[in-house]
Structure formats: C-alpha cells, structure tokens
Design a protein around this motif. Structure first.
Motif, PDB file in Angstrom:
ATOM      1  N   SER A  83     -37.537  39.469 -76.144  1.00  0.00           N
ATOM      2  CA  SER A  83     -37.589  38.210 -77.269  1.00  0.00           C
ATOM      3  C   SER A  83     -36.499  37.677 -77.379  1.00  0.00           C
ATOM      4  CB  SER A  83     -37.611  39.187 -78.560  1.00  0.00           C
ATOM      5  OG  SER A  83     -38.858  40.079 -78.719  1.00  0.00           O
ATOM      6  N   VAL A  84     -36.472  36.277 -77.806  1.00  0.00           N
ATOM      7  CA  VAL A  84     -35.634  35.538 -78.040  1.00  0.00           C
ATOM      8  C   VAL A  84     -35.304  35.143 -79.321  1.00  0.00           C
ATOM      9  CG1 VAL A  84     -37.265  33.394 -78.083  1.00  0.00           C
ATOM     10  CG2 VAL A  84     -34.687  33.174 -77.653  1.00  0.00           C
ATOM     11  N   LEU A  85     -33.820  35.447 -79.625  1.00  0.00           N
ATOM     12  CA  LEU A  85     -33.502  35.415 -81.181  1.00  0.00           C
ATOM     13  C   LEU A  85     -32.800  34.084 -81.375  1.00  0.00           C
ATOM     14  CD1 LEU A  85     -32.002  38.985 -81.032  1.00  0.00           C
ATOM     15  CD2 LEU A  85     -34.551  38.256 -81.503  1.00  0.00           C
ATOM     16  N   PHE A  86     -33.317  33.538 -82.685  1.00  0.00           N
ATOM     17  CA  PHE A  86     -32.511  32.166 -82.936  1.00  0.00           C
ATOM     18  C   PHE A  86     -32.374  32.119 -84.481  1.00  0.00           C
ATOM     19  CE2 PHE A  86     -37.095  31.466 -82.984  1.00  0.00           C
ATOM     20  CZ  PHE A  86     -37.372  30.767 -84.259  1.00  0.00           C
ATOM     21  N   ALA A  87     -31.319  31.257 -84.929  1.00  0.00           N
ATOM     22  CA  ALA A  87     -31.057  31.256 -86.245  1.00  0.00           C
ATOM     23  C   ALA A  87     -31.165  29.823 -86.642  1.00  0.00           C
ATOM     24  CB  ALA A  87     -29.384  31.406 -86.450  1.00  0.00           C
ATOM     25  N   GLU A  88     -31.757  29.697 -87.996  1.00  0.00           N
ATOM     26  CA  GLU A  88     -32.162  28.492 -88.702  1.00  0.00           C
ATOM     27  C   GLU A  88     -30.828  28.458 -89.705  1.00  0.00           C
ATOM     28  OE1 GLU A  88     -36.366  27.235 -89.209  1.00  0.00           O
ATOM     29  OE2 GLU A  88     -36.579  29.238 -88.839  1.00  0.00           O
ATOM     30  N   THR A  89     -30.160  27.291 -89.533  1.00  0.00           N
ATOM     31  CA  THR A  89     -29.139  27.120 -90.366  1.00  0.00           C
ATOM     32  C   THR A  89     -29.555  26.538 -91.489  1.00  0.00           C
ATOM     33  OG1 THR A  89     -27.655  26.356 -88.716  1.00  0.00           O
ATOM     34  CG2 THR A  89     -26.849  25.610 -90.739  1.00  0.00           C
ATOM     35  N   GLY A  90     -30.542  25.792 -91.630  1.00  0.00           N
ATOM     36  CA  GLY A  90     -31.327  25.076 -92.822  1.00  0.00           C
ATOM     37  C   GLY A  90     -32.373  26.125 -93.500  1.00  0.00           C
ATOM     38  N   GLY A  91     -32.652  27.144 -92.802  1.00  0.00           N
ATOM     39  CA  GLY A  91     -33.697  28.278 -93.155  1.00  0.00           C
ATOM     40  C   GLY A  91     -32.985  29.334 -93.613  1.00  0.00           C
ATOM     41  N   TYR A  92     -31.812  29.738 -93.400  1.00  0.00           N
ATOM     42  CA  TYR A  92     -30.969  30.794 -93.687  1.00  0.00           C
ATOM     43  C   TYR A  92     -31.494  32.075 -93.262  1.00  0.00           C
ATOM     44  CZ  TYR A  92     -29.418  27.553 -97.261  1.00  0.00           C
ATOM     45  OH  TYR A  92     -29.232  26.333 -97.836  1.00  0.00           O
ATOM     46  N   CYS A  93     -31.975  31.872 -91.990  1.00  0.00           N
ATOM     47  CA  CYS A  93     -32.676  33.154 -91.385  1.00  0.00           C
ATOM     48  C   CYS A  93     -32.489  33.337 -89.854  1.00  0.00           C
ATOM     49  CB  CYS A  93     -34.365  32.876 -91.709  1.00  0.00           C
ATOM     50  SG  CYS A  93     -34.921  31.516 -90.620  1.00  0.00           S
ATOM     51  N   LEU A  94     -32.463  34.494 -89.394  1.00  0.00           N
ATOM     52  CA  LEU A  94     -32.725  34.831 -88.052  1.00  0.00           C
ATOM     53  C   LEU A  94     -33.966  35.354 -87.699  1.00  0.00           C
ATOM     54  CD1 LEU A  94     -30.819  34.991 -85.505  1.00  0.00           C
ATOM     55  CD2 LEU A  94     -30.431  37.727 -86.352  1.00  0.00           C
ATOM     56  N   THR A  95     -34.564  34.755 -86.733  1.00  0.00           N
ATOM     57  CA  THR A  95     -36.014  35.070 -86.243  1.00  0.00           C
ATOM     58  C   THR A  95     -35.966  35.596 -84.865  1.00  0.00           C
ATOM     59  OG1 THR A  95     -36.798  33.410 -87.690  1.00  0.00           O
ATOM     60  CG2 THR A  95     -38.210  33.947 -86.035  1.00  0.00           C
ATOM     61  N   GLY A  96     -37.002  36.357 -84.402  1.00  0.00           N
ATOM     62  CA  GLY A  96     -37.289  36.901 -83.240  1.00  0.00           C
ATOM     63  C   GLY A  96     -38.689  36.479 -82.636  1.00  0.00           C
ATOM     64  N   LEU A  97     -38.719  35.956 -81.502  1.00  0.00           N
ATOM     65  CA  LEU A  97     -39.901  35.559 -80.781  1.00  0.00           C
ATOM     66  C   LEU A  97     -40.230  36.303 -79.645  1.00  0.00           C
ATOM     67  CD1 LEU A  97     -42.063  33.115 -81.084  1.00  0.00           C
ATOM     68  CD2 LEU A  97     -40.738  31.795 -79.472  1.00  0.00           C
ATOM     69  N   PRO A  98     -41.372  36.927 -79.454  1.00  0.00           N
ATOM     70  CA  PRO A  98     -41.660  37.852 -78.457  1.00  0.00           C
ATOM     71  C   PRO A  98     -41.750  36.817 -77.074  1.00  0.00           C
ATOM     72  CG  PRO A  98     -42.844  38.754 -80.204  1.00  0.00           C
ATOM     73  CD  PRO A  98     -42.180  37.380 -80.772  1.00  0.00           C
ATOM     74  N   VAL A  99     -41.136  36.965 -75.927  1.00  0.00           N
ATOM     75  CA  VAL A  99     -41.260  35.982 -74.837  1.00  0.00           C
ATOM     76  C   VAL A  99     -42.787  35.754 -74.341  1.00  0.00           C
ATOM     77  CG1 VAL A  99     -40.456  35.742 -72.399  1.00  0.00           C
ATOM     78  CG2 VAL A  99     -38.934  36.359 -74.137  1.00  0.00           C
ATOM     79  N   ARG A 100     -43.575  37.077 -74.485  1.00  0.00           N
ATOM     80  CA  ARG A 100     -44.867  37.051 -73.903  1.00  0.00           C
ATOM     81  C   ARG A 100     -45.938  36.623 -74.839  1.00  0.00           C
ATOM     82  NH1 ARG A 100     -45.629  40.061 -69.319  1.00  0.00           N
ATOM     83  NH2 ARG A 100     -43.923  41.223 -68.717  1.00  0.00           N
ATOM     84  N   VAL A 101     -45.422  36.513 -76.098  1.00  0.00           N
ATOM     85  CA  VAL A 101     -46.342  35.874 -77.193  1.00  0.00           C
ATOM     86  C   VAL A 101     -45.516  34.845 -78.062  1.00  0.00           C
ATOM     87  CG1 VAL A 101     -48.177  36.619 -79.153  1.00  0.00           C
ATOM     88  CG2 VAL A 101     -47.178  38.218 -77.471  1.00  0.00           C
TER      89      VAL A 101
END
Length: 336
Positions: A198-216
């Motif tokens: 998974s790739v993990l990214f932060a949204e400064t304006g969304g106040y969140c940390l999100t995971g994105l499965p590489v295969r999906v």
C-alpha cells in the motif's frame, strides 16, 4: 520556471466535523525529547532525509540541496535545482528524488550535482506544486501534487477554497505517468508500507492519513481521520513505524470558512498571503503504526523551532525540517 500567479478563488461548500479533544491541548502525551538545533545557511528545509552515511539532506528556498553532518554541523551544497525543492527521497543507488514546487519531479545525482527532470508535464499541463514522493523497489514512483490551481507561493488559496484540487500520481519504470486519484485536499507526505502493498499519503487540508492498496489503486481506505492538527510530510522507520510531521494545530476559523458564503472567502483572498498564513507556532510530530494507531505524540510550544514539515528517523534521533526556519531540529528519541 517562475512561480504560479495568484489565481482567482473558487470556494466550495464543505462542512468539517468538530476537531477532536486532542486539538485543544498544547502538549502531547509523551514528554518532549531533548533537542538540539543545527543551523543552516539557507531558509526553509521543508523536508529532511538521511543518506547511507548518516548525513541529513534537505532543500532550501533558494533552490539548493544541502548535505549536513549532524555530528559537526558542517554543510555542503550537493546540487541546485533552479526552483524550490520540497519533498525528498533517497534512492537505493544514492541518488535523490526531489519534488520541486516550480520544476516538477527531479532526480539528483548527489555525487556530481547533476539534475535530471523526470516529470514536468502531466496531461499536457506543467507539473507545479509537486510536493512529496516515494519509490518502490521496482522503480515505480508515487508522488503528490498539492494543488493544480494554486502554487506554493499562494498555497493558502488551496486551503481557503475547501475545494480538493490535489492529485496522487504514479510514474512507472517505463516513464509513463498516471493520475491515480484527484480532488484531494492538499495531498502532501507519502510513503509505502514496509511490504510495499500500500501507499500511504497525508492530506494537509483533509486532516487525514489514507492507505491505498497498490493492486487496487481505486479503493483508498482511511487510516486516520479528523486529526487534531495539519499533517505534512510522512516518513517510514523500521518496524512498521511512521512519523508524521504536524505543521500546525487545527485552525477553527479556517475550518468554519468551509461553510461560509463564497463572497467572504473571496474578500479574504484579496488580503496579503502573509496575513492569512499565520499558523499557531508549535513543534509537533506523531509516531503512528501502519494501521493508524498513535504510538508517540511529541508536541511542545516552547521550543525555538516551528512549522514542522518534515521528519526522518536515524540512529535513535529524529531530524525535523521546517518551511520557515533556518535550521534542522534534532530530537533524541533513543528511549522512545
């Protein structure tokens, strides 16, 4: 490439949940570690990384990439991008990925100081406000563009609009570039899980940390939501631990403006950016697991270092970068 001009504001209606109770506190759950400042010859080391020899690399606002010996404080310039370097990533061969706010995604040979452009156009438009990048073992590069509408010099516009104008992008080993997600709220720090699933990214304006499965790559999953502050860059440490730079506490006025009439925000946008961008001063970094669980919460408002935008761990120490300071802050977290 010159900085982007100030764009007209296009406000969107957005209602945010109330900040969590942690947002009202001025200190973290953990005692703030002992620290030292490492002065720099340039201002604004927005991101920090550590090379294979334990030296700290950062980019400053005059376009230089600096390499600092944290033991002696000695510094040398390894390259000049000709723009404004932000996020950095050390590659296995020692080269450096650089996200340049004006020039796009670059690769720097730190041995010879040469700079090569990897991506400067996406879908026929110049890649501006390239923010942070992470590289997989197969050479795939995932990177963020904080806003397609507002550049670094006018970044407050992207937050004031409450209109997601950022993107998550991917550069494949063959050089092709793909828009993976769009309409993101100021995407910023990015890293991969240890197993690169998974790739993990932060949204400064969304106040969140999100995971994105590489295969999906069309099925993001929230890891942390409604954070008590504004997250910036994210780095990975051993043992599945992540460090999240928290640039500022939540701004209640900015949150409420998401539900205000557009005419109010357009009037505010006519003010100088310096009057709009005054985050509360704090020194704050979170240690979290890949599941989003908070492991460490270091915050102090009495440290002579603020607006933390980058963080890297090495040999029992955390090195912090800042968009506004002329130093790197070193925290002793050996016993954390």
């Amino acid at each position: 490439m010159p900085p982007m001009r100030k764009m007209p504001l296009e406000p969107a209606l957005r209602h945010l949940p109330p900040p969590p109770p942690r947002a009202r506190r001025r200190a973290g759950d953990d005692p703030f570690p002992a620290f030292t400042r490492i002065p720099l010859s340039g201002r604004g080391p927005e991101d920090v990384v550590v090379d294979m020899d334990g030296r700290v690399l950062c980019g400053v606002e005059d376009g230089r990439i600096l390499r600092v010996d944290p033991g002696t404080g000695t510094e040398d310039t390894v390259a000049e991008t000709g723009g404004r370097p932000l996020g950095l990533e050390v590659l296995p061969d020692g080269d450096l990925l650089v996200c340049d706010a004006h020039r796009g995604l670059l690769q720097v040979d730190v041995r010879h100081g040469t700079v090569r452009t990897l991506v400067d156009v996406v879908d026929g438009r110049p890649l501006t406000f390239c923010s942070n990048a992470t590289a997989a073992r197969d050479g795939t590069v995932w990177f963020t563009q904080s806003s397609t509408r507002h550049g670094l010099d006018h970044y407050v516009g992207a937050l004031l609009e409450h209109r997601g104008s950022g993107r998550l992008l991917r550069r494949d080993p063959d050089g092709s570039v793909h828009v993976v997600l769009d309409r993101l709220h100021f995407p910023n720090g990015i890293t991969l899980t240890e197993d690169e699933s998974s790739v993990l990214f932060a949204e400064t304006g969304g106040y969140c940390l999100t995971g994105l499965p590489v295969r999906v790559p069309h099925a993001p999953r929230p890891l942390m939501t409604n954070l008590p502050g504004t997250p910036d860059n994210v780095s990975r440490a051993r043992g599945g631990r992540l460090w999240v730079a928290m640039v500022a506490p939540r701004n209640g006025v900015l949150d409420r403006l998401g539900g205000s009439p557009p005419v109010i925000r357009r009037a505010l946008w006519r003010l100088p950016v310096a009057r709009l961008a005054r985050p509360a001063r704090t020194t704050w970094v979170l240690g979290v697991g890949e599941d989003g669980r908070v492991l460490h919460d270091f915050e102090c408002r009495d440290v002579p270092f603020g607006q933390v935008t980058g963080v890297a761990e090495h040999a029992g120490r955390l090195y912090l970068g800042s968009l506004s300071d002329s130093a790197i802050l070193c925290l002793d977290v050996d016993r954390a």
